[in-house]
Structures are given as structure tokens and as C-alpha cells.
Scaffold this motif. Structure first.
Motif, short mmCIF file in Angstrom:
data_model
loop_
_atom_site.label_atom_id
_atom_site.label_comp_id
_atom_site.label_asym_id
_atom_site.label_seq_id
_atom_site.Cartn_x
_atom_site.Cartn_y
_atom_site.Cartn_z
N ILE A 172 -14.20 -36.43 51.25
CA ILE A 172 -12.86 -37.02 51.14
C ILE A 172 -12.89 -38.27 52.03
CG2 ILE A 172 -12.12 -35.27 52.81
CD1 ILE A 172 -9.30 -35.94 52.08
N SER A 173 -12.57 -39.36 51.45
CA SER A 173 -12.62 -40.57 52.25
C SER A 173 -11.48 -41.49 51.84
CB SER A 173 -13.95 -41.27 52.04
OG SER A 173 -13.89 -42.56 52.57
N PHE A 174 -10.94 -42.19 52.79
CA PHE A 174 -9.91 -43.17 52.47
C PHE A 174 -10.53 -44.52 52.18
CE2 PHE A 174 -7.13 -40.00 53.04
CZ PHE A 174 -6.81 -39.60 54.33
N GLY A 175 -11.82 -44.56 52.16
CA GLY A 175 -12.51 -45.78 51.75
C GLY A 175 -12.69 -46.80 52.85
N ASP A 176 -12.30 -46.50 54.06
CA ASP A 176 -12.46 -47.48 55.14
C ASP A 176 -13.44 -46.96 56.17
OD1 ASP A 176 -10.67 -49.72 54.67
OD2 ASP A 176 -9.10 -48.20 54.70
N ASP A 177 -14.26 -47.85 56.66
CA ASP A 177 -15.17 -47.50 57.73
C ASP A 177 -14.38 -47.58 59.03
OD1 ASP A 177 -17.26 -49.22 59.74
OD2 ASP A 177 -17.85 -47.25 59.00
N ILE A 178 -14.58 -46.61 59.92
CA ILE A 178 -13.75 -46.55 61.13
C ILE A 178 -13.97 -47.79 62.03
CG2 ILE A 178 -15.40 -45.13 62.47
CD1 ILE A 178 -11.58 -44.76 62.50
N THR A 179 -15.21 -48.27 62.08
CA THR A 179 -15.48 -49.44 62.93
C THR A 179 -14.75 -50.67 62.37
OG1 THR A 179 -17.66 -48.48 63.20
CG2 THR A 179 -17.36 -50.67 64.10
N LEU B 62 -11.99 -50.57 60.64
CA LEU B 62 -10.57 -50.38 60.93
C LEU B 62 -10.22 -50.78 62.36
CD1 LEU B 62 -9.40 -47.00 59.33
CD2 LEU B 62 -8.44 -49.26 58.96
N LEU B 63 -11.11 -50.42 63.28
CA LEU B 63 -10.87 -50.79 64.69
C LEU B 63 -10.87 -52.30 64.85
CD1 LEU B 63 -13.04 -48.16 66.64
CD2 LEU B 63 -10.55 -48.22 66.45
N GLN C 102 -10.07 -54.51 62.48
CA GLN C 102 -8.80 -54.98 61.89
C GLN C 102 -7.65 -54.79 62.86
OE1 GLN C 102 -7.33 -53.27 58.21
NE2 GLN C 102 -9.35 -53.45 57.31
#
Lengths: 649, 152
Positions: free
Chosen positions: A20-27, A29-30, A32
Motif C-alpha cells: 500500500i503506497s501513497f506514491g510518494d517517497d518519504i525523503t 516529501l520531507l 517538499q
């Protein structure tokens, strides 16, 4: 240790799960998130005017450690030293001088000089280490702010202490052995936040040689800032100290024998927010201290005391002055929502005290000069403002500003009141295209400096009135943003320098001044770390003589390759002929920068400025022969390189 | 023709959506913070997320992501986020077996139920996971999270 980490990751990868993924890489997102924090999403107010924003990321790429690094890239302006050696933005086509129509704010506190209404001598070199982002508004947005009327408003927003949660140390050294050290520290503890900044610098500028004399412009500066927040209460403190050479000053032959400028600015501002921060009450005190010295055997053009019929006894050769100016200001503002209307109501009372502690002058004939400049000592202003933003829907808005100012002045100076208005529309035509248009009618009051230096026959200068009409079309998609900005203005009673032989000093011009400008701006984002920004402008006005370039272009580009960031900047200004005799050539001011992110908390930067040694030439008058005033063009800056190190702790 | 153009312009003005200007203030920062927490929950759980938020829920409610639900209480939740503004309400979820995450350093340091922390430090946003706390809860992290694990 390694096993433990390996165990956790191995467990994860060994279990096959329906991902399950929201399609964004956490790094990602940080990244952004950090950009958003350093952007203007919380502070930018579209209704204030036509906007240019420099985000924290832009400032970092530009290696903009000082406010001047940003100001010089703005369109419709030339960046020129005035006679005191302070780099100041000058309206395209206008002459270097002490302008009264540009406002500078640090957060919500205006820091323009109380004496001249110009902030630049103290703040042009303001450090940006603690600044989150910068917003520049064209137009008379001051109608909905407490400050003095303006044509351009520049707002510096400080970083949030809770987002700093640590400190930064920057050291910069340039090729002329100038040194600059800045320390910033921010912390948060429950409801308390504290942000502090201290910057100390000594700047060595090249010495200009003129008429066999040296014109020096070195300076030492200290800046300090602190902001303490406790829940909805904020206390801001600012301190600036300047010690510099006099540069040209008022020297009759453009080169003083000796002189210095020592100045201190201090402000304390306390704000209490209420109703979920929709309202606030603010009280502030500003103090400006000036200690000016100048000596020149050929004479000093202290216009208020000079009588050209008796030059030897009225032209000073020694001029020492100490001034203390104090401003007290109390304001209350509140934002209301009434249906589709968003109302902003504000009321301000301020009083400015102007005290001459010492003014000593010795004439060319060695006699003392005691002629007063003017007897103005106090100015009090009461203002009431209302702004209505009427929402047609979420993306279309009508704007109406009404402002009433009442000025009370002591001495021979009459009180006056002014009613200012502004109407505008902000329209979104589709998801990519929008239009902004404003029409305003307002004024600019004479400053203490202009009154002191007004023509002797009429010290009672009128405020000048101005009508500004502007239109901006913006195209914006994910990777491209283009805007076309048109502006037309008309000024009545403009405060201008009078003819030196017939009306020496500032006068209200009899002629109506008119002007137009066009600015095109295009920003292209090739990728996350590869951007290009291109700006082009041209102005035309009714003046009989332009005294600075009327056309210009700026190209800014940045790229990132691994741990290296690159920045390129080219500022072009056109040529013009002054007085039909002096050819002021084109200028190409090229700067290149590279940064190396050595570690996560350690950054090295190298920047070369004015690499083609082709900055604008600035015109300065030489009054040696009063019957034949000649003008000298001096290049505004020389080539230099700066190396900097930033450490985050 | 002019009347038609004017009508088209007026209709486009009254119906236009999200253009180049932001006229209504949006809490994009709050939305991004919620998105980061939601992404962490999704990456750790690797299944549908039932998040219980102790604190302001508004930004989580507008995320609109598939497989992401806001639980009404701790018992229903498989991921609990406690915001630092609401640390005092924490006793509500003390016995829950869900994964605990917070943005309060103080809470993270004193309560070992919390496996991870989202916080600002040295001018940048950081995420920290405690390897011992993850191990004790048999919680697995994706490889991209290795950089955030600290040995304590």
C-alpha cells in the motif's frame, strides 16, 4: 548493532505483502515540506500588489547573504550608491539620492529611517541568515499596512525558531579582505520560542580617485535581532550599528578631505495577537542616532545654510552633526469575515521626535555658521485603514482600500490630511491564466530631511500626490510561469531638487510627472534542481533627462549536480546620454557561484561578482564651479570574489 | 461579439478553479505534515492504515488517500499519532498495541511506547526511529527508512 538493523530490514523484505503506497517517497516529501516552510504560503497577500517572492531556497541558491544581493536583481530599478556610499535601489531613469517611496519591513515592523524615510544606508547590507523568505510588492500596498506610503514594499520574514531548533554559523571572506561573521540560533520550549541573530562585518571597498583625492567607502557594521514568542505574545528587538567613511558626502568638489558616518538604529516591538491571530495590538519604539562629520577645504554643500551671494561666509568647510530621532507607534488591527467579504480594519497612531543634539559648521572664511535648517521637531500621524476583499468565488476577488491620514506638525509647518483609495481585481480566467489590476490614488509626505533641505523660500513642502494604474497577466503551469506587468503613474507636486542657481534645495515641481513601464518575467523549471529566470523591463517618463538606465534584463539560472550547486546571474542595463554630453554605456554585471555540500551540516560557497568589471556607472555632481556643474560617472562596484562557509549546529 | 466575449469572460471568472493566484489562505504546511505522518504509517504498516490522531485531525481528514482511514478511538487504530499540542490527552491510548508515533521530542524521550518521532532539528525536518523499540514491537521498516533508524 548492524545485525539489529539488518534484522529489521530483512524481516521487512522477506515478507511479501500487498503493498500500500501513497506514491510518494518519504525523503521527497520531507524536501517538499522544507521548501514549503521556507516559502511564502503563509505570508503572501495577493491583494497587496504585484508580487515577486524570493523563497529560502532561492536565497540559498543565489548565495544571497545580504539584502543587497537580492535588491540588485529586481526589475525597474538600478542599484546605485548614493552620496553617502549606501547602495540603494533607484527607480529606473531616476537619479541616485535618498528616495522616500520604498518601504522595508522585518516581519511586520517598518525600519525606514525616521529622518529620510529611506531604509538603505542602515539595511542595504542586512544579513539574511535568519530570514526565511522575502516578498516584494509593487504598487501602493501600504494602504493596508501601518507604514508610510510606498511604491515598493519589501517584506523580510524571519525563520521560525521552532524550525531552526539549533544554530547556524557563517563566515565570509572576500578578495578585498572583508570579513563577515553571522550567528543565528533558534529554540522552542513548550509555549516559548526564541530566535536570535548577531552579525558583524568589516567591508573594504575600492578607493575611487577623483581630482587628485581619494574617495573612501569602507565600513563596519553590527546587526542584532531577537524575537521572543510566548503563546500569542511576540517581542521583537532589532539593533544596527554602522561606522563608515563619508564617501562623497556633500563635498563641493565631489571628494571630501575627511569625514565619517556613525549611526545606530534600535527598535523594540511588542505584539499581542487575539481572536485566533485574526487581530493584533502592537506598540513599538524606534530610535535612530546619527553622528556625521565632514571636512573639505573646497567647501561642503550644506544647502540649508548656503547663500550663493555670500559663499565664503555661508559655505561650510567643517560640518559636524549629531541627531537623535525617536518614533513611538501604537496600532490595532483586526480581520473580519462577513459573508463573501473579508474585511481588514486597522488604526495607527505614531509620533516622531527629531532632536538636533549638535550641529556645528565653520565657513570657508573661518567664521561659525549658526543658520538653522528648519524648526521642525515633531510630526504625529493618525491613520485609519479599511481593506475589503470581496470574493466572487475562491479564485476571483475584488479589492477596495480606503485610508485616511492626519498629519500634525510643529513649528512653521501646517497640518494636513490625506484620503487615499485603491481598487483592484484579481481574476482567474482558467487554471493557468490570471489577471491582476489595480488603480490607486495616494500621496507621499515630505520627510524631515526633505524639509531641512527644502528651498529657503518655501520650507513648507506639500506632500506629493500620485495615481498609479497597473495591470498584470500571469500564465502558470507546473514548469513555466510567465508574467507581463504594465504600469502607468502620474505625480503632482513631486518633490525634486530645484535649480542650483535659482531655487537651491527641494521644491514641489510645477509640472505633472507621468511615466509608464513594462516588465516581462519568465521562469522555467527544467527539473527540481534546474531553473531559469528571465526578466526584461523598459520605462518611459516625462522627465527631460534620465539619470540612470531605462531598460534592463536579468537572467538567473541554477543547477545541481550531486553535492554541487551552481548559480549564474547576468544583469544588463542599457546606455543613455546624460546632459547631451556624458555617454553612460551599457553594463553587463555577471556573477557566478558554486556551492559544495561537504556534509549535511557543512556548506562551502564561492561566488564571483561583477566578473566582467562592467557594473553601471553612477552620476555624481561636482559643484567646484557653480556656474558650470559637471557630472562624474563612477562605477558602482568592482570585481570581487567571496568564499563562505556555513556550519549548522 | 463584444457582449459574447464579455459573457464568456464573466462565466470564466465565476467558474474558474485554482489559478496562478492563491486568494484563500490554505494551510499547505499542516496538510504536508499530515501527509508525511500518513506516508510513514503506510510505509510501516504496509496495509490499510487506521490512524487515531490525538490532536488536530482536520488536515488528516482532507488527505483523501485510498487505504487510509481515521479511527474514532485507540482500539480501532493500528497507528496512533500524538501531536505535541495534545500531549496532555495521551492517557487515552496508553494500553493500545498500535504503533505509536509523535512529533513531540519530550513525549518520545519519556514514553517507550513510541517507536518514532518527526521533529525539526538543525534547520531541517527529521525522522527518528528507535531500533530497540521497533524490535520490541517486531515492527519492520522499508529499506528507504534505514537512514532514520538510531541505535537506542
Amino acid at each position: 548493532m548492524f545485525f539489529r538493523r539488518f534484522f529489521i530490514i530483512f524481516l521487512y523484505h522477506s515478507v511479501v505483502l500487498s503493498a500500500i503506497s501513497f506514491g510518494d517517497d518519504i525523503t521527497e516529501l520531507l524536501g517538499q515540506y522544507q521548501k514549503e516552510i521556507e516559502g511564502a504560503s503563509k505570508t503572501k497577500k495577493e491583494s497587496l500588489g504585484h508580487t515577486i517572492v524570493y523563497s529560502g531556497e532561492d536565497l540559498k541558491k543565489m548565495q544571497a547573504f545580504k539584502l543587497g544581493d537580492v535588491l540588485k536583481t529586481l526589475p525597474l530599478l538600478s542599484f546605485e550608491k548614493n552620496v553617502f556610499g549606501a547602495n540603494s535601489p533607484v527607480f529606473a531613469g531616476g537619479s541616485q539620492g535618498v528616495g522616500t517611496s520604498m518601504r522595508l519591513y522585518i516581519n511586520n515592523h517598518e525600519v525606514s529611517s525616521i529622518n529620510s524615510l529611506s531604509p538603505w544606508i542602515m539595511y542595504e547590507q542586512y544579513p539574511l541568515d535568519h530570514i526565511s523568505h522575502i516578498e516584494v510588492y509593487w504598487g501602493d500596498g501600504s494602504l493596508s499596512m501601518a507604514g508610510e506610503p510606498s511604491n515598493i514594499t519589501i517584506k523580510l520574514y524571519t525563520k521560525s525558531a521552532k524550525h531552526l531548533n539549533g544554530g547556524t554559523l557563517r563566515t565570509s571572506v572576500d578578495s578585498r579582505d572583508s570579513l563577515d561573521i553571522a550567528v543565528v540560533y533558534g529554540l522552542e520550549d513548550k509555549e516559548i520560542t526564541l530566535l536570535t541573530m548577531v552579525d558583524g562585518s568589516n567591508t573594504n571597498n575600492p578607493t575611487t580617485h577623483y581630482n587628485g583625492e581619494d574617495i573612501k567607502n569602507d565600513n563596519n557594521r553590527i546587526f542584532a535581532y531577537a524575537s521572543l514568542g510566548i503563546n500569542d505574545f511576540v517581542l521583537d528587538l532589532g539593533y544596527t550599528k554602522l561606522s563608515k567613511d563619508r564617501f562623497i558626502g556633500f563635498a563641493k568638489d565631489t571628494a571630501p578631505d575627511d569625514g565619517s558616518i556613525k549611526a545606530e538604529d534600535l527598535f523594540v516591538s511588542a505584539t499581542k495577537y487575539f481572536d485566533n491571530r485574526s487581530g493584533n495590538i502592537n506598540f513599538s519604539i524606534d530610535k535612530n542616532i546619527r553622528d556625521l562629520k565632514e571636512s573639505n577645504s573646497e567647501g561642503i554643500m550644506v544647502l540649508p545654510v548656503i547663500d550663493l551671494l555670500n559663499p565664503t561666509t555661508t559655505i561650510p568647510k567643517i560640518y559636524n552633526e549629531q541627531l537623535t530621532l525617536t518614533k513611538y507607534e501604537l496600532s490595532v488591527s483586526k480581520e473580519f469575515s462577513l459573508g463573501d467579504n473579508n474585511l481588514f480594519l486597522s488604526s495607527v497612531a505614531k509620533t516622531k521626535d527629531y532632536r538636533v543634539d549638535k550641529r556645528e559648521m565653520v565657513s570657508l572664511a573661518d567664521t561659525p555658521i549658526n543658520t538653522p535648517f528648519s524648526n521642525i521637531k515633531k510630526e504625529s500621524v493618525i491613520s485609519v485603514m479599511l481593506e475589503d476583499n470581496y470574493y466572487l468565488n475562491d479564485n476571483n476577488m475584488l479589492v477596495l482600500d480606503l485610508k485616511y491620514d492626519k498629519y500634525y506638525r510643529n513649528g512653521d509647518f501646517y497640518d494636513f490630511d490625506e484620503f487615499s483609495t485603491r481598487a483592484g481585481v484579481i481574476a482567474t480566467l482558467n487554471k493557468n491564466f490570471g489577471v491582476k489590476a489595480f488603480a490607486s490614488s495616494s500621496f507621499t509626505p515630505p520627510s524631515f530631511f526633505e524639509i531641512d533641505y527644502a528651498n529657503k523660500d518655501n520650507k513648507n513642502l506639500k506632500p506629493f500626490s500620485k495615481q498609479i494604474y497597473s495591470l498584470e497577466g500571469v500564465y502558470d503551469d507546473v514548469d513555466n510561469r510567465a508574467s507581463l506587468y504594465l504600469n502607468h503613474y502620474e505625480i503632482d507636486d513631486a518633490i525634486v531638487p530645484g535649480n542650483m542657481s535659482t531655487q537651491m534645495g527641494f521644491i514641489n515641481s510645477d509640472e505633472k510627472m507621468r511615466g509608464e513601464s513594462i516588465t516581462f518575467d519568465y521562469k522555467r523549471k527544467f527539473s527540481k534542481d534546474n531553473e531559469l529566470n528571465f526578466t526584461l523591463y523598459k520605462i518611459k517618463n516625462s522627465t527631460s533627462q534620465y539619470a540612470s538606465p531605462t531598460e534592463g534584463a536579468t537572467i538567473r539560472a541554477s543547477q545541481k549536480y550531486g553535492k554541487f550547486d551552481f548559480y549564474e546571474e547576468l544583469i544588463f542595463k542599457n546606455s543613455y546620454v546624460y546632459n547631451k554630453t556624458i555617454d553612460m554605456g551599457t553594463s553587463y554585471n555577471l556573477s557566478l557561484g558554486v556551492q559544495y555540500q561537504c556534509r549535511k551540516n557543512l556548506l562551502f560557497s564561492l561566488k564571483g561578482e561583477n566578473l566582467l568589471d562592467d557594473d553601471v556607472n553612477v552620476l555624481y555632481p561636482d559643484f567646484s564651479n557653480m556656474n558650470n556643474i559637471v557630472y562624474k560617472g563612477i562605477q558602482n562596484s568592482d570585481r570581487k570574489g567571496t568564499i563562505s562557509m556555513q556550519w549548522i549546529f | 461579439m463584444k457582449i459574447i466575449t464579455l459573457c464568456i469572460l464573466l462565466v470564466s471568472l465565476l467558474t474558474a478553479q485554482d489559478g496562478p493566484f492563491t486568494l484563500r489562505k490554505k494551510d499547505t504546511i499542516g496538510e504536508l505534515e499530515a501527509k508525511i505522518v500518513a506516508q510513514i504509517a503506510a510505509d510501516i504498516l504496509n496495509k490499510d492504515v487506521n490512524i487515531y490522531v490525538v490532536g488536530e485531525q482536520k488536515d488528516f481528514m482532507t488527505l483523501g488517500m485510498n487505504g487510509f482511514r481515521i479511527a474514532k478511538n485507540c482500539k480501532e487504530a493500528n497507528f496512533i499519532f500524538v501531536s505535541k499540542q495534545s500531549v496532555d490527552d495521551m492517557e487515552l491510548c496508553e494500553n493500545s498495541r498500535a504503533i505509536h508515533f509523535t512529533n513531540s521530542r519530550e513525549l518520545f524521550n519519556k514514553n517507550r511506547d513510541f517507536v518514532g518521532l518527526f521533529y525539526w532539528f538543525k534547520s531541517r525536518p527529521n525522522i527518528t526511529f528507535s531500533s530497540k523499540r521497533l524490535e520490541s514491537k517486531l515492527t519492520m521498516l522499508p529499506k528507504s527508512y534505514e537512514q532514520f533508524i538510531e541505535e537506542f
